[in-house]
Write a protein that holds these residues in place. Structure first.
Motif, PDB file in Angstrom:
ATOM      1  N   ASP A   1       2.417   1.731  -3.591  1.00  0.00           N
ATOM      2  CA  ASP A   1       1.875   1.891  -4.430  1.00  0.00           C
ATOM      3  C   ASP A   1       2.121   4.123  -4.161  1.00  0.00           C
ATOM      4  O   ASP A   1       1.636   4.083  -4.998  1.00  0.00           O
ATOM      5  CB  ASP A   1      -0.172   1.662  -4.143  1.00  0.00           C
ATOM      6  CG  ASP A   1      -0.813   2.107  -4.556  1.00  0.00           C
ATOM      7  OD1 ASP A   1      -1.069   1.733  -6.089  1.00  0.00           O
ATOM      8  OD2 ASP A   1      -2.491   2.880  -4.568  1.00  0.00           O
TER       9      ASP A   1
ATOM     10  N   ARG B   1       2.301   6.394  -7.155  1.00  0.00           N
ATOM     11  CA  ARG B   1       1.617   7.309  -7.737  1.00  0.00           C
ATOM     12  C   ARG B   1       1.717   9.017  -7.903  1.00  0.00           C
ATOM     13  O   ARG B   1       1.586   9.518  -8.361  1.00  0.00           O
ATOM     14  CB  ARG B   1       0.102   6.924  -7.025  1.00  0.00           C
ATOM     15  CG  ARG B   1      -0.994   5.389  -7.446  1.00  0.00           C
ATOM     16  CD  ARG B   1      -1.753   5.552  -6.811  1.00  0.00           C
ATOM     17  NE  ARG B   1      -2.593   3.933  -7.636  1.00  0.00           N
ATOM     18  CZ  ARG B   1      -2.880   3.487  -8.431  1.00  0.00           C
ATOM     19  NH1 ARG B   1      -3.270   4.244  -9.319  1.00  0.00           N
ATOM     20  NH2 ARG B   1      -3.005   2.691  -8.345  1.00  0.00           N
TER      21      ARG B   1
ATOM     22  N   TYR C   1      -1.029  -7.767  -5.158  1.00  0.00           N
ATOM     23  CA  TYR C   1      -0.583  -6.246  -5.836  1.00  0.00           C
ATOM     24  C   TYR C   1      -0.027  -6.583  -6.868  1.00  0.00           C
ATOM     25  O   TYR C   1      -0.062  -5.555  -7.628  1.00  0.00           O
ATOM     26  CB  TYR C   1       0.253  -6.062  -5.114  1.00  0.00           C
ATOM     27  CG  TYR C   1      -1.001  -5.757  -3.639  1.00  0.00           C
ATOM     28  CD1 TYR C   1      -1.327  -4.491  -3.079  1.00  0.00           C
ATOM     29  CD2 TYR C   1      -0.867  -6.379  -2.490  1.00  0.00           C
ATOM     30  CE1 TYR C   1      -2.176  -4.307  -1.920  1.00  0.00           C
ATOM     31  CE2 TYR C   1      -0.676  -6.520  -1.528  1.00  0.00           C
ATOM     32  CZ  TYR C   1      -1.701  -5.008  -1.242  1.00  0.00           C
ATOM     33  OH  TYR C   1      -2.769  -4.786  -0.708  1.00  0.00           O
TER      34      TYR C   1
ATOM     35  N   GLU D   1       0.513  -1.384   0.010  1.00  0.00           N
ATOM     36  CA  GLU D   1       0.546  -0.065   0.388  1.00  0.00           C
ATOM     37  C   GLU D   1       0.492   1.132  -0.256  1.00  0.00           C
ATOM     38  O   GLU D   1       0.739   2.358  -0.882  1.00  0.00           O
ATOM     39  CB  GLU D   1      -1.426   0.252   1.208  1.00  0.00           C
ATOM     40  CG  GLU D   1      -1.860  -1.293   0.670  1.00  0.00           C
ATOM     41  CD  GLU D   1      -2.903  -1.073   0.311  1.00  0.00           C
ATOM     42  OE1 GLU D   1      -3.553   0.418  -0.405  1.00  0.00           O
ATOM     43  OE2 GLU D   1      -3.184  -1.865  -0.467  1.00  0.00           O
TER      44      GLU D   1
ATOM     45  N   THR E   1       2.535   3.370 -10.879  1.00  0.00           N
ATOM     46  CA  THR E   1       1.393   2.410 -10.586  1.00  0.00           C
ATOM     47  C   THR E   1       2.266   0.788 -10.215  1.00  0.00           C
ATOM     48  O   THR E   1       3.359   0.629 -10.348  1.00  0.00           O
ATOM     49  CB  THR E   1       0.123   1.761 -11.248  1.00  0.00           C
ATOM     50  OG1 THR E   1       0.654   1.536 -12.147  1.00  0.00           O
ATOM     51  CG2 THR E   1      -0.393   3.128 -11.339  1.00  0.00           C
ATOM     52  N   PRO E   2       2.109   0.165  -9.372  1.00  0.00           N
ATOM     53  CA  PRO E   2       2.560  -0.933  -9.254  1.00  0.00           C
ATOM     54  C   PRO E   2       3.157  -2.143 -10.473  1.00  0.00           C
ATOM     55  O   PRO E   2       3.839  -3.128 -10.463  1.00  0.00           O
ATOM     56  CB  PRO E   2       1.957  -2.579  -8.618  1.00  0.00           C
ATOM     57  CG  PRO E   2       0.937  -0.785  -7.618  1.00  0.00           C
ATOM     58  CD  PRO E   2       0.824   0.151  -8.493  1.00  0.00           C
TER      59      PRO E   2
END
Length: 131
Positions: free
Chosen positions: A58, A62, A94, A55, A67-68
């Motif tokens: 991410d 961002r 993820y 998280e 993004t992942p």
């Protein structure tokens, strides 16, 4: 080529004041490589810590337009390699596309005694010509 070191607002801040969270290496066409420092997270289990790390990654990605899905390399440090399958299950939540290049290491301990896992990544951001 331009290099920017960053601790993006709105993302987790470094656990130590001696490093930056993201090094952005930008090329003339606007493409960039993002080198994200090793991340740890709160949690009592390896799975909780891994989810917290992803998280946080991410949010850091961002903040730089990634993004992942843009992760091209991931390095994972586990304090107990026998928990690799548990980590792998969370990682697959993820990283759902083609897997990035990867290295996983067992280490005796991490920056914080309660940390069971630390993850660092490299991501590639497309340039203007690729959009």
């Amino acid at each position: 080529m331009q290099v920017t070191l960053d601790n993006p607002a709105g993302a987790s801040q470094p656990a130590s004041p001696y490093h930056s969270q993201v090094a952005r290496v930008e090329h003339a066409d606007g493409s960039a490589l993002l080198f994200v420092s090793g991340q740890i997270a709160e949690g009592t289990t390896l799975a909780e810590q891994a989810r917290g790390i992803f998280e946080g990654l991410d949010a850091l990605l961002r903040a730089h337009g990634a993004t992942p899905a843009d992760i091209i390399n991931i390095r994972t440090y586990l304090t107990d390699i026998s928990r690799l399958a548990e980590y792998g299950a969370v990682r697959r939540e993820y990283l759902t596309g083609t897997p990035p290049t990867s290295m996983t290491f067992e280490v005796p301990r991490l920056f914080r005694a309660e940390a069971r896992i630390e993850i660092e990544v490299v991501a590639a951001v497309a340039g203007r010509e690729s959009l």
